[in-house]
Write a protein that holds these residues in place. Sequence first.
Motif, PDB file in Angstrom:
ATOM      1  N   GLY A  59       0.961  -1.098  -0.175  1.00 47.83           N
ATOM      2  CA  GLY A  59      -0.078  -0.115  -0.008  1.00 47.83           C
ATOM      3  C   GLY A  59       0.671   1.339  -0.072  1.00 47.83           C
ATOM      4  O   GLY A  59       0.355   2.451  -0.093  1.00 47.83           O
ATOM      5  N   GLY A  60       2.208   1.018  -0.039  1.00 45.56           N
ATOM      6  CA  GLY A  60       3.063   2.172   0.054  1.00 45.56           C
ATOM      7  C   GLY A  60       4.284   2.152   1.018  1.00 45.56           C
ATOM      8  O   GLY A  60       5.092   2.551   0.875  1.00 45.56           O
ATOM      9  N   ALA A  61       3.916   1.961   2.414  1.00 47.81           N
ATOM     10  CA  ALA A  61       4.514   2.112   3.476  1.00 47.81           C
ATOM     11  C   ALA A  61       5.766   1.045   3.592  1.00 47.81           C
ATOM     12  O   ALA A  61       6.946   1.341   4.154  1.00 47.81           O
ATOM     13  CB  ALA A  61       4.110   2.459   4.688  1.00 47.81           C
ATOM     14  N   ALA A  65     -13.414   9.982   0.473  1.00 49.15           N
ATOM     15  CA  ALA A  65     -12.631  10.705   1.286  1.00 49.15           C
ATOM     16  C   ALA A  65     -11.327   9.770   1.293  1.00 49.15           C
ATOM     17  O   ALA A  65     -11.077   8.769   1.613  1.00 49.15           O
ATOM     18  CB  ALA A  65     -13.142  10.637   2.772  1.00 49.15           C
ATOM     19  N   TYR A  66     -10.273  10.575   0.704  1.00 47.19           N
ATOM     20  CA  TYR A  66      -8.835  10.154   0.471  1.00 47.19           C
ATOM     21  C   TYR A  66      -8.529   9.632   1.922  1.00 47.19           C
ATOM     22  O   TYR A  66      -7.530   8.697   1.661  1.00 47.19           O
ATOM     23  CB  TYR A  66      -8.203  10.938  -0.266  1.00 47.19           C
ATOM     24  CG  TYR A  66      -6.746  10.759  -0.563  1.00 47.19           C
ATOM     25  CD1 TYR A  66      -6.093   9.503  -1.188  1.00 47.19           C
ATOM     26  CD2 TYR A  66      -5.713  11.794   0.370  1.00 47.19           C
ATOM     27  CE1 TYR A  66      -4.619   9.279  -1.215  1.00 47.19           C
ATOM     28  CE2 TYR A  66      -4.225  11.559   0.075  1.00 47.19           C
ATOM     29  CZ  TYR A  66      -3.705  10.240  -0.681  1.00 47.19           C
ATOM     30  OH  TYR A  66      -2.706  10.226  -0.790  1.00 47.19           O
ATOM     31  N   ILE A  67      -8.489  10.199   2.761  1.00 50.56           N
ATOM     32  CA  ILE A  67      -7.911   9.926   4.059  1.00 50.56           C
ATOM     33  C   ILE A  67      -8.189   8.849   4.793  1.00 50.56           C
ATOM     34  O   ILE A  67      -7.501   8.096   5.320  1.00 50.56           O
ATOM     35  CB  ILE A  67      -8.130  11.342   4.932  1.00 50.56           C
ATOM     36  CG1 ILE A  67      -7.437  11.298   6.370  1.00 50.56           C
ATOM     37  CG2 ILE A  67      -9.808  11.256   5.465  1.00 50.56           C
ATOM     38  CD1 ILE A  67      -5.782  11.156   6.040  1.00 50.56           C
ATOM     39  N   MET A  71       5.711  -9.397  10.046  1.00 50.60           N
ATOM     40  CA  MET A  71       5.913  -8.726  11.329  1.00 50.60           C
ATOM     41  C   MET A  71       4.695  -8.370  11.941  1.00 50.60           C
ATOM     42  O   MET A  71       4.186  -8.537  13.096  1.00 50.60           O
ATOM     43  CB  MET A  71       6.878  -7.810  11.317  1.00 50.60           C
ATOM     44  CG  MET A  71       7.618  -7.249  12.893  1.00 50.60           C
ATOM     45  SD  MET A  71       8.552  -5.889  12.693  1.00 50.60           S
ATOM     46  CE  MET A  71      10.211  -6.417  11.900  1.00 50.60           C
ATOM     47  N   LYS A  72       4.063  -7.596  11.108  1.00 52.89           N
ATOM     48  CA  LYS A  72       2.713  -7.173  11.355  1.00 52.89           C
ATOM     49  C   LYS A  72       1.709  -8.207  11.894  1.00 52.89           C
ATOM     50  O   LYS A  72       1.034  -8.085  12.964  1.00 52.89           O
ATOM     51  CB  LYS A  72       2.084  -6.457  10.148  1.00 52.89           C
ATOM     52  CG  LYS A  72       0.559  -5.574  10.580  1.00 52.89           C
ATOM     53  CD  LYS A  72       0.061  -4.878   8.997  1.00 52.89           C
ATOM     54  CE  LYS A  72       0.716  -3.654   8.828  1.00 52.89           C
ATOM     55  NZ  LYS A  72      -0.081  -2.911   7.582  1.00 52.89           N
ATOM     56  N   TRP A  73       1.693  -9.292  11.188  1.00 53.51           N
ATOM     57  CA  TRP A  73       0.884 -10.335  11.529  1.00 53.51           C
ATOM     58  C   TRP A  73       1.232 -10.805  12.897  1.00 53.51           C
ATOM     59  O   TRP A  73       0.294 -11.253  13.674  1.00 53.51           O
ATOM     60  CB  TRP A  73       0.842 -11.428  10.527  1.00 53.51           C
ATOM     61  CG  TRP A  73       0.293 -10.820   9.278  1.00 53.51           C
ATOM     62  CD1 TRP A  73      -0.101  -9.706   8.816  1.00 53.51           C
ATOM     63  CD2 TRP A  73      -0.410 -11.781   8.188  1.00 53.51           C
ATOM     64  NE1 TRP A  73      -0.803  -9.684   7.741  1.00 53.51           N
ATOM     65  CE2 TRP A  73      -0.718 -10.920   6.979  1.00 53.51           C
ATOM     66  CE3 TRP A  73      -0.319 -13.310   7.901  1.00 53.51           C
ATOM     67  CZ2 TRP A  73      -1.404 -11.623   5.918  1.00 53.51           C
ATOM     68  CZ3 TRP A  73      -0.968 -13.790   6.755  1.00 53.51           C
ATOM     69  CH2 TRP A  73      -1.319 -12.893   5.884  1.00 53.51           C
TER      70      TRP A  73
HETATM   71  C1  LIG Z   1      -3.314   9.580   3.286  1.00 53.86           C
HETATM   72  C2  LIG Z   1      -3.107   8.085   3.016  1.00 53.86           C
HETATM   73  C3  LIG Z   1      -3.847   7.260   2.044  1.00 53.86           C
HETATM   74  C4  LIG Z   1      -3.736   5.941   2.071  1.00 53.86           C
HETATM   75  N1  LIG Z   1      -4.178   5.236   1.155  1.00 53.86           N
HETATM   76  C5  LIG Z   1      -3.973   3.826   1.046  1.00 53.86           C
HETATM   77  C6  LIG Z   1      -4.803   3.230   0.135  1.00 53.86           C
HETATM   78  O1  LIG Z   1      -5.658   3.482  -0.518  1.00 53.86           O
HETATM   79  N2  LIG Z   1      -4.664   1.742   0.119  1.00 53.86           N
HETATM   80  C7  LIG Z   1      -3.786   1.301   0.894  1.00 53.86           C
HETATM   81  O2  LIG Z   1      -3.555  -0.016   0.774  1.00 53.86           O
HETATM   82  N3  LIG Z   1      -3.000   1.881   1.785  1.00 53.86           N
HETATM   83  C8  LIG Z   1      -3.315   3.300   1.904  1.00 53.86           C
HETATM   84  N4  LIG Z   1      -2.504   4.003   2.795  1.00 53.86           N
HETATM   85  C9  LIG Z   1      -1.449   3.327   3.626  1.00 53.86           C
HETATM   86  C10 LIG Z   1      -1.989   2.775   4.801  1.00 53.86           C
HETATM   87  O3  LIG Z   1      -2.168   3.624   6.018  1.00 53.86           O
HETATM   88  C11 LIG Z   1      -1.612   1.340   5.462  1.00 53.86           C
HETATM   89  O4  LIG Z   1      -0.089   1.604   5.375  1.00 53.86           O
HETATM   90  C12 LIG Z   1      -1.646   0.296   4.436  1.00 53.86           C
HETATM   91  O5  LIG Z   1      -3.017  -0.110   4.094  1.00 53.86           O
HETATM   92  C13 LIG Z   1      -1.102  -0.940   5.003  1.00 53.86           C
HETATM   93  O6  LIG Z   1      -1.024  -2.136   4.171  1.00 53.86           O
HETATM   94  P1  LIG Z   1       0.054  -2.617   3.455  1.00 53.86           P
HETATM   95  O7  LIG Z   1       1.197  -2.878   4.763  1.00 53.86           O
HETATM   96  O8  LIG Z   1      -0.397  -3.806   3.061  1.00 53.86           O
HETATM   97  O9  LIG Z   1       0.660  -1.693   2.609  1.00 53.86           O
HETATM   98  C14 LIG Z   1      -2.432   5.386   2.914  1.00 53.86           C
HETATM   99  C15 LIG Z   1      -1.718   6.196   3.921  1.00 53.86           C
HETATM  100  C16 LIG Z   1      -2.028   7.646   3.931  1.00 53.86           C
HETATM  101  C17 LIG Z   1      -1.576   8.241   4.812  1.00 53.86           C
END
Ligand SMILES: Cc1cc2nc3c(=O)[nH]c(=O)nc-3n(C[C@H](O)[C@H](O)[C@H](O)COP(=O)(O)O)c2cc1C
Lengths: 601, 248
Positions: A222-224, A336-338, A230-232
Amino acid sequence: MSMSSAVSNFSNMTDLLRSVITRIYAESPYLLHVLYALQRKFLHISDEAVREVAAHLDLPTSQVDAVVEFYAFFHKIPRGRYDILFSNCTSCGYMAGGVDLMAMFGRRLGIAVGKTRGDGLVSMDQTSCIGMCDHGAALLVNGMPITSLDGPMIDSIAALVEAATPLEDWPAEWFYVEGNIRVSGLLLKDDLSEGISLRAMLALGAVGSLSEIIQSGLRGRGGAGFSTGMKWQLCRDAQGAAHYVVCNADEGEPGTFKDRVLLHSYADSLFEGMTVCAFAIGAKQGYLYLRAEYRYLLSHLQSVLTRRRELGLLGVGILGQPGFSFDIDIVVGAGAYICGEESALIESLEGKRGIPRVRPPFPVTHGYLGQPTVVNNVETFIAAAHIVLRGSAWFRAVGTGKSVGSKILSISGDCAAPGIYEYPFGVTIRQVLDDCGAKDVLAVQIGGPSGTLINRAEFDRRLDFDDLSTGGSLMIFNQARDLLAVIVNFAHFFAHESCGFCTPCRVGTTLLKNGLDKIAGGHGTQYDLDEMQRIAALVKYRSHCGLGQTAANPILDGLQRFPQAFEQRLVHSDEPHFDLDAALEEARQVSHRDDTAAHIK
Amino acid sequence: MSADTKQNTITIDGQEIPFLAGQTIMDAALAAGVYIPHLCHRQGLTPHGSCKLCVVDIASKSVTACTMPAMAGQQISNNTPALNEARKTITQMLFIEGNHICPSCEKCGDCTLQAMAYHLGMLDGHFPQFFQRREVDASHPTVMLDRDRCILCELCVRASREVDGKNVFDIAGRGTNAHLIVNSTSGKLVDSDLETSDMAAHICPVGAILIKKSGYKVPIGQRTFDLHKVSEIGLEKTILTKVRQPDE
Ligand SMILES: Cc1cc2nc3c(=O)[nH]c(=O)nc-3n(C[C@H](O)[C@H](O)[C@H](O)COP(=O)(O)O)c2cc1C
Ligand code: SF4
Ligand code: SF4
Ligand code: SF4
Ligand code: FES
């Protein structure tokens, strides 16, 4: 509705509201779903409806009110029977083809942006990216997407609306959304057949399955990029009355649409992955949080869930294991994107505004209803399902360094073949651009507006967690583009989507938007540019959550890599420039004047 | 608070400060008499972390002092020129977002936002004013709500829930449209169960929630921040109880 009819129908209206609320809540006990049903039926959510919902769901009126006002798809003022929302994304927005299709539509029907026509037939507005970026300009009509828009189609749509033709009678092919899978790797080769990963999982046991995930080195898609294993593990180890699995299908980052395709064509793999997670962490209930823009996928997803229940892959005693019960509910957002931010998503699931929580504590210990919760992206769960089936070694064989496996990209913008591309981690930008037929590229936005804007000199950089990390969006801009317009677009997006909780982002994103508008409008000076830099740094470092922390990236990257895009618009004076004529606009409106004497040029 | 009283220490601007398990950086700092600027925080209420006045740096990472748990060995920068500059900018943001005209405001001299501005050497709003339209609610017989001056700190929201045992306030809308709402069928204060004696009626740090007919009882020049610095008041132990006004 006129005042008198509202009053005379008062008791009928109350009864009607109550019956709708009771029925929907019995079917699906989520505040967002009740509000959606009211919005669809009555085209708005009246104060009375708010009170009735609060009474029926035993919630404070203020909470229901706050939720209605938070989400973009709920309205207190009636929308039209045809509610048209044009995406304003640089890839699938109303300007994507270079012509302003929204203005064209407005002219055809005599309607302004954000307004409902006097006869109540139609309303029109813009909305943040709807995830149709591989299809050019797109809109939602009563929540249903129509893609690949052009002038003639706008004419046809306007005619159908004007004739009040029911949506069922609109050309069916308009609503068909092609998947556009161009390159398949580890995960896209096939949708896992039902139960195949679950059987592998049972053979491994919960601990064994978890250890496969840990050993695979899988990181969140999802980006991070947090370690999924580890999460699980953290969630499994956390004490709680219940554990939950949540799939983040909010996919709101402009330019991202891979989850749309995964939800459509790989739903079984996704649900296998969520079930594996449930088994590993000891959860009985899971949720799929689906962005409202993808509501058109809801019935398909529900039919997959139903089929899986019939096959004994969900529900009580999965695959005959008396100790293993798990089921999945789908909760649909409301614009809502947030709510893609995991803690805001959980708040939203709980029927509240999507305000990111204070962290720590993190969802793995204090998530949904305060209980240990895993939140993962759609793609992450799908990868997990494959890993349990094929083994961690199979996964580790692909990728580079600490970025193991593949990444599914959503490619859009200026290229011959926009669509879905799955690559091993470590692929160069140059290779990706070649494969999708991008020519004369000026810049690429990696990971959406919240990611990184790169220039030509950086095309040998690699897509992985250590270099260019991405949730999957890759937007291409060629030499013909006005890059400042793109950055202005992104600034508007963030100001619109800021949840308003913390000062730096709430006020800062609007200051950045206004500052950029001033520069793009030819009224900015070097002073404004320096101010932008200063505000951008503050918003980036001092905001509460990832939205604010990344909202200034396009501006900071733009100033660093494409300074000329800003500088060529500046007024060359060191004094702050003040647009006297614009400042008189309000006075002109008040005095109903627009003659030459009312202008200063 | 946890029964664990084992003392550990954090360091703020070179000064070593003890903390108890469960304390935030803000808790530990205030207990030790170290002022960290804050607007949305009040000891005893659930920390909120929204105004961001209390930002501090730990190894050049920005951290919100009122919500961040104190952890042994944290090296914290607080009273530095760079941080105070950031706080000044944030204060300016709060000023230009709402409609603050101090000389004509009843709260002048008693207002924490205004005092914060002085504390940080803020001379003007700096940014262009937003000039937002915000609703005034004068419906209640004894309490006045002027949203023009609301900074969305949610102190009233929390005080009502956590101290008064009610739920009079909430925030609706998003982004710059965020605004305070009242939990009543009409959305007006008069139809809520707010009473003058409620903590929520008195906790507002700015002039958004005011007790009627008491505005100028204390003359300008003798008000809280005419006599004390915001850093002194911020360090005071606050007692979270309902207050009964002498004239009630
Ligand atoms: C503003 C914002 C929008 C986000 N949108 C998404 C999203 O649409 N889908 C997503 O998987 N993670 C999104 N994230 C990251 C999530 O907070 C989270 O890290 C993620 O769902 C964790 O899943 P993963 O470890 O499988 O990536 C977003 C984070 C922020 C700060
Ligand atoms: S950074 Fe923006 S989106 Fe995140 S909490 Fe603050 S205001 Fe809300
Ligand atoms: S609330 Fe405070 S800052 Fe605002 S006008 Fe009144 S005194 Fe000034
Ligand atoms: S009314 Fe006062 S206490 Fe309540 S949120 Fe606004 S500024 Fe804070
Ligand atoms: S006092 Fe910490 S964020 Fe407001």
